[in-house]
Design an enzyme around this catalytic site. Structure first.
Site, short mmCIF file in Angstrom:
data_model
loop_
_atom_site.label_atom_id
_atom_site.label_comp_id
_atom_site.label_asym_id
_atom_site.label_seq_id
_atom_site.Cartn_x
_atom_site.Cartn_y
_atom_site.Cartn_z
N LYS A 13 1.06 -1.61 0.49
CA LYS A 13 -0.41 0.49 0.16
C LYS A 13 1.04 1.26 0.22
CE LYS A 13 -1.95 -1.39 3.65
NZ LYS A 13 -0.96 -2.60 4.34
N ARG A 88 -8.92 1.62 8.78
CA ARG A 88 -8.44 0.11 9.04
C ARG A 88 -9.48 -0.09 9.59
NH1 ARG A 88 -3.08 0.19 9.43
NH2 ARG A 88 -1.96 -1.69 9.78
N ARG A 128 12.07 -5.20 4.15
CA ARG A 128 11.68 -4.11 4.03
C ARG A 128 12.29 -3.47 4.40
NH1 ARG A 128 6.65 -1.96 5.60
NH2 ARG A 128 5.88 -3.15 6.85
N ARG A 161 12.09 -2.24 10.31
CA ARG A 161 11.05 -1.72 11.27
C ARG A 161 11.15 -2.50 12.55
NH1 ARG A 161 5.33 0.18 8.37
NH2 ARG A 161 4.95 -1.35 9.82
N ARG A 172 -0.14 -9.05 13.45
CA ARG A 172 -0.68 -8.07 12.89
C ARG A 172 -1.68 -8.25 10.98
NH1 ARG A 172 5.00 -4.58 10.75
NH2 ARG A 172 2.87 -3.78 9.09
#
Ligand code: AP5
Length: 219
Positions: A13, A88, A128, A161, A172
């Site tokens: 996203k 969300r 990431r 992260r 998550r």
């Protein structure tokens, strides 16, 4: 254009929102980036949010909704926006409609759901990286920087992260799956829900996103 990108963590996203916003001069509003910035500054909201984020839980609605709606109102007069990560859940979506929706017209032109399986999610999040200065997203294999660990745009160092640790990612994903149905049915009932196959390369997904927006006549 008023668009929402929602989908599982790591589905791309942020990558696609950054790209689309740059191409079409839109504002890219990422709830995760706003909350991480508040945490880094050590504001009262940021300090409270950080614990939830580190555990992979949602930050309570009353903290997030006020922050995001305030930002949205500040930029209402601009050309348009891409929301990434907010709303969300159904309660947040209702709050957004309550503030920006007009009679007979949703607050959004389109809500794009990114579809990606759990294995790909874990794969993407484990590699990431993002720029510690400007936030540009990278991936060690799928979109590496030209110089190792340095941002192509501003030259600052790249960081991972803390909530991308595999155990936190699993949590998550569960949180996402728990809330996704409510969000999906809400936007379906408003007639603006569309899906994007997020399993291709970054360029392929970008073309898919553009095709869906063009099909909908969203500019
Ligand atoms: P947030 O920052 O919003 O995290 P997220 O939704 O879990 O999404 P991500 O940022 O992890 O992934 P993404 O889909 O943007 O993927 P990306 O483009 O980076 O939220 C973090 C936390 O903040 C939450 O857990 C919660 O605690 C809190 N929070 C945020 N919003 C909230 C809200 N509204 N209410 C309550 N709490 C909230 O891509 C991932 C990687 O894959 C990158 O390395 C990228 O380079 C790579 N990649 C992207 N696309 C592709 C592709 N097509 N092929 C290969 N690699 C790709």
């Amino acid at each position: 254009m008023r668009a929402l990108f929602f989908g599982p963590p790591g589905s791309g996203k942020g990558t696609q929102a950054t790209r689309l916003a740059a191409e079409r001069s839109l504002v890219h509003l990422s709830s995760g980036d706003l909350l991480r910035a508040a945490a880094a500054k050590g504001t009262p909201l940021g300090r409270e949010a950080k614990g939830y984020m580190d555990r992979g839980e949602l930050v309570p609605d009353d903290l997030v909704v006020g922050l995001l709606l305030e930002r949205l109102e500040e930029m209402e007069s601009r050309r348009g926006f891409v929301l990434d990560g907010f709303p969300r859940n159904r309660l947040q979506a209702e709050a957004l409609e309550g503030r920006l929706g007009r009679e007979g017209r949703s607050a959004l032109d389109v809500a794009l759901e990114f579809l990606l399986g759990d294995e790909d999610v874990v794969d993407r999040m484990s590699g990431r990286r993002s720029c510690s200065g400007c936030g540009t997203p990278y991936h060690v294999r799928f979109s590496p920087p030209r110089v190792a660990d340095r941002c192509d745009r501003c030259g600052r160092s790249l960081v991972g992260r803390s909530d991308d640790a595999p155990a936190v990612v699993r949590g998550r994903l569960q949180v996402y799956r728990r809330d996704a149905d409510g969000l999906r049915s809400f936007y379906r009932s408003l007639g603006c829900l569309r899906e994007v196959d997020a399993s291709g390369t970054i360029d392929e997904v970008a073309r898919f996103v553009t095709a869906v927006l063009d099909e909908e006549g969203v500019e």
